[in-house]
Design a protein around this motif. Sequence first.
Motif, PDB file in Angstrom:
ATOM      1  N   ILE A   3       0.858  -1.171   0.000  1.00  0.00           N
ATOM      2  CA  ILE A   3       0.000   0.000   0.000  1.00  0.00           C
ATOM      3  C   ILE A   3       0.898   1.226   0.000  1.00  0.00           C
ATOM      4  CG2 ILE A   3      -1.713   1.301   1.307  1.00  0.00           C
ATOM      5  CD1 ILE A   3      -2.713  -1.387   2.354  1.00  0.00           C
ATOM      6  N   SER A   4       0.611   2.171  -0.877  1.00  0.00           N
ATOM      7  CA  SER A   4       1.479   3.326  -1.070  1.00  0.00           C
ATOM      8  C   SER A   4       1.662   4.160   0.180  1.00  0.00           C
ATOM      9  CB  SER A   4       0.930   4.212  -2.183  1.00  0.00           C
ATOM     10  OG  SER A   4       0.917   3.517  -3.375  1.00  0.00           O
ATOM     11  N   SER A   5       0.693   4.195   1.067  1.00  0.00           N
ATOM     12  CA  SER A   5       0.815   5.045   2.240  1.00  0.00           C
ATOM     13  C   SER A   5       1.445   4.308   3.426  1.00  0.00           C
ATOM     14  CB  SER A   5      -0.549   5.610   2.631  1.00  0.00           C
ATOM     15  OG  SER A   5      -1.444   4.569   2.900  1.00  0.00           O
ATOM     16  N   ALA A   6       1.912   3.078   3.201  1.00  0.00           N
ATOM     17  CA  ALA A   6       2.555   2.314   4.270  1.00  0.00           C
ATOM     18  C   ALA A   6       3.863   2.980   4.675  1.00  0.00           C
ATOM     19  CB  ALA A   6       2.809   0.891   3.797  1.00  0.00           C
ATOM     20  N   PRO A   7       4.310   2.746   5.892  1.00  0.00           N
ATOM     21  CA  PRO A   7       5.564   3.347   6.325  1.00  0.00           C
ATOM     22  C   PRO A   7       6.720   2.884   5.452  1.00  0.00           C
ATOM     23  CG  PRO A   7       4.561   2.071   8.110  1.00  0.00           C
ATOM     24  CD  PRO A   7       3.704   1.910   6.905  1.00  0.00           C
ATOM     25  N   ILE A  96       2.035  10.104 -12.979  1.00  0.00           N
ATOM     26  CA  ILE A  96       3.392  10.637 -13.109  1.00  0.00           C
ATOM     27  C   ILE A  96       4.413   9.771 -12.367  1.00  0.00           C
ATOM     28  CG2 ILE A  96       4.820  12.697 -12.678  1.00  0.00           C
ATOM     29  CD1 ILE A  96       2.596  12.945 -14.873  1.00  0.00           C
ATOM     30  N   GLY A  97       3.973   8.988 -11.398  1.00  0.00           N
ATOM     31  CA  GLY A  97       4.881   8.095 -10.682  1.00  0.00           C
ATOM     32  C   GLY A  97       5.504   8.693  -9.439  1.00  0.00           C
ATOM     33  N   VAL A  98       4.696   9.407  -8.647  1.00  0.00           N
ATOM     34  CA  VAL A  98       5.161   9.921  -7.355  1.00  0.00           C
ATOM     35  C   VAL A  98       4.106   9.632  -6.296  1.00  0.00           C
ATOM     36  CG1 VAL A  98       6.616  11.759  -8.316  1.00  0.00           C
ATOM     37  CG2 VAL A  98       4.233  12.260  -7.790  1.00  0.00           C
ATOM     38  N   ARG A  99       4.517   9.720  -5.021  1.00  0.00           N
ATOM     39  CA  ARG A  99       3.568   9.518  -3.930  1.00  0.00           C
ATOM     40  C   ARG A  99       3.988  10.357  -2.735  1.00  0.00           C
ATOM     41  NH1 ARG A  99       5.155   4.742  -0.215  1.00  0.00           N
ATOM     42  NH2 ARG A  99       7.308   4.393  -0.845  1.00  0.00           N
ATOM     43  N   ILE A 100       3.055  10.523  -1.807  1.00  0.00           N
ATOM     44  CA  ILE A 100       3.292  11.301  -0.589  1.00  0.00           C
ATOM     45  C   ILE A 100       3.688  10.340   0.522  1.00  0.00           C
ATOM     46  CG2 ILE A 100       2.301  12.944   1.050  1.00  0.00           C
ATOM     47  CD1 ILE A 100      -0.043  13.221  -1.081  1.00  0.00           C
ATOM     48  N   VAL A 101       4.718  10.703   1.271  1.00  0.00           N
ATOM     49  CA  VAL A 101       5.114   9.936   2.450  1.00  0.00           C
ATOM     50  C   VAL A 101       5.398  10.921   3.577  1.00  0.00           C
ATOM     51  CG1 VAL A 101       6.100   8.005   1.144  1.00  0.00           C
ATOM     52  CG2 VAL A 101       7.568   9.911   1.820  1.00  0.00           C
ATOM     53  N   ARG A 102       5.312  10.450   4.793  1.00  0.00           N
ATOM     54  CA  ARG A 102       5.722  11.274   5.936  1.00  0.00           C
ATOM     55  C   ARG A 102       7.239  11.273   6.004  1.00  0.00           C
ATOM     56  NH1 ARG A 102       2.581  12.795  10.702  1.00  0.00           N
ATOM     57  NH2 ARG A 102       4.633  12.440  11.569  1.00  0.00           N
ATOM     58  N   ALA A 103       7.806  12.400   6.342  1.00  0.00           N
ATOM     59  CA  ALA A 103       9.264  12.522   6.410  1.00  0.00           C
ATOM     60  C   ALA A 103       9.861  11.599   7.468  1.00  0.00           C
ATOM     61  CB  ALA A 103       9.648  13.972   6.683  1.00  0.00           C
ATOM     62  N   ASP A 104       9.094  11.300   8.510  1.00  0.00           N
ATOM     63  CA  ASP A 104       9.605  10.437   9.578  1.00  0.00           C
ATOM     64  C   ASP A 104       9.340   8.952   9.317  1.00  0.00           C
ATOM     65  OD1 ASP A 104       6.874  10.185  10.069  1.00  0.00           O
ATOM     66  OD2 ASP A 104       6.943  11.111  12.042  1.00  0.00           O
ATOM     67  N   GLY A 105       8.747   8.622   8.170  1.00  0.00           N
ATOM     68  CA  GLY A 105       8.493   7.231   7.823  1.00  0.00           C
ATOM     69  C   GLY A 105       7.202   6.659   8.385  1.00  0.00           C
ATOM     70  N   ALA A 106       6.464   7.430   9.186  1.00  0.00           N
ATOM     71  CA  ALA A 106       5.198   6.948   9.754  1.00  0.00           C
ATOM     72  C   ALA A 106       4.124   6.897   8.667  1.00  0.00           C
ATOM     73  CB  ALA A 106       4.750   7.870  10.894  1.00  0.00           C
ATOM     74  N   VAL A 148       4.883  22.125   6.362  1.00  0.00           N
ATOM     75  CA  VAL A 148       4.036  22.197   7.555  1.00  0.00           C
ATOM     76  C   VAL A 148       3.541  20.812   7.959  1.00  0.00           C
ATOM     77  CG1 VAL A 148       1.905  23.155   8.504  1.00  0.00           C
ATOM     78  CG2 VAL A 148       3.389  24.592   7.098  1.00  0.00           C
ATOM     79  N   ALA A 149       3.165  19.986   6.995  1.00  0.00           N
ATOM     80  CA  ALA A 149       2.649  18.637   7.285  1.00  0.00           C
ATOM     81  C   ALA A 149       3.764  17.627   7.547  1.00  0.00           C
ATOM     82  CB  ALA A 149       1.781  18.146   6.131  1.00  0.00           C
ATOM     83  N   LYS A 150       5.001  18.038   7.308  1.00  0.00           N
ATOM     84  CA  LYS A 150       6.158  17.139   7.484  1.00  0.00           C
ATOM     85  C   LYS A 150       6.046  15.921   6.564  1.00  0.00           C
ATOM     86  CE  LYS A 150       7.180  18.581  12.207  1.00  0.00           C
ATOM     87  NZ  LYS A 150       6.225  19.627  12.424  1.00  0.00           N
ATOM     88  N   THR A 151       5.759  16.209   5.299  1.00  0.00           N
ATOM     89  CA  THR A 151       5.649  15.159   4.295  1.00  0.00           C
ATOM     90  C   THR A 151       6.648  15.403   3.176  1.00  0.00           C
ATOM     91  OG1 THR A 151       3.905  16.361   3.117  1.00  0.00           O
ATOM     92  CG2 THR A 151       3.201  14.708   4.732  1.00  0.00           C
ATOM     93  N   LEU A 152       6.882  14.370   2.410  1.00  0.00           N
ATOM     94  CA  LEU A 152       7.733  14.437   1.221  1.00  0.00           C
ATOM     95  C   LEU A 152       6.960  13.828   0.064  1.00  0.00           C
ATOM     96  CD1 LEU A 152      10.985  12.914   2.776  1.00  0.00           C
ATOM     97  CD2 LEU A 152      10.567  15.346   2.326  1.00  0.00           C
ATOM     98  N   VAL A 153       7.283  14.260  -1.132  1.00  0.00           N
ATOM     99  CA  VAL A 153       6.774  13.592  -2.328  1.00  0.00           C
ATOM    100  C   VAL A 153       7.978  12.909  -2.952  1.00  0.00           C
ATOM    101  CG1 VAL A 153       5.703  13.876  -4.584  1.00  0.00           C
ATOM    102  CG2 VAL A 153       4.876  15.195  -2.623  1.00  0.00           C
ATOM    103  N   VAL A 154       7.863  11.599  -3.164  1.00  0.00           N
ATOM    104  CA  VAL A 154       8.981  10.788  -3.639  1.00  0.00           C
ATOM    105  C   VAL A 154       8.586  10.002  -4.871  1.00  0.00           C
ATOM    106  CG1 VAL A 154       9.968  10.572  -1.323  1.00  0.00           C
ATOM    107  CG2 VAL A 154       8.373   8.837  -2.140  1.00  0.00           C
ATOM    108  N   ARG A 155       9.608   9.531  -5.577  1.00  0.00           N
ATOM    109  CA  ARG A 155       9.358   8.633  -6.713  1.00  0.00           C
ATOM    110  C   ARG A 155       8.627   7.400  -6.200  1.00  0.00           C
ATOM    111  NH1 ARG A 155      14.669  10.214  -8.239  1.00  0.00           N
ATOM    112  NH2 ARG A 155      14.566  11.332 -10.194  1.00  0.00           N
TER     113      ARG A 155
END
Length: 157
Positions: A3-7, A96-106, A148-155
Amino acid sequence: MTISSAPIASIQEGDVDVVWRRVVQYVVDGFLSAMIAVPFAAVFYALPTGPDGAVRWPVVAVVLAVLWGVLAVAAYLWYWVLRPAATGKTWGMELIGVRIVRADGALLSRTDTLVRGLLLLVDGLFLGLVGLISMLATRDHQRIGDLVAKTLVVRDF
């Protein structure tokens, strides 16, 4: 199946180098999210008008305008907040092939995507120039909503 939103365990150095993908994704998502609300706006063209061009039933027009506003906000929240909270992606991100993740991996939460979605209104100012400048100026290519949300967008491989 993942699942894309998994840690995530770790983010590699080049994973956040997706600024130009995000520019294309922003255009795609802007078009797609607008298309969700456009059919509701078409109802206004069906309202009967008099010879002077004024709407014959102004009360109906006001009710429809309020209904359209509520539906537009609901569509915005679904597209930019609820869907990404569940999948880590908008439809544009998926293409496009990107997803949102939390910067802390949560795990990504609805609060994270709500903050990102609300601040997209700021990042989108001047045709997205505010967000683009922020992405170019930050080490991890984050727009204001990401910071502000402490997220990253990654490949998304």
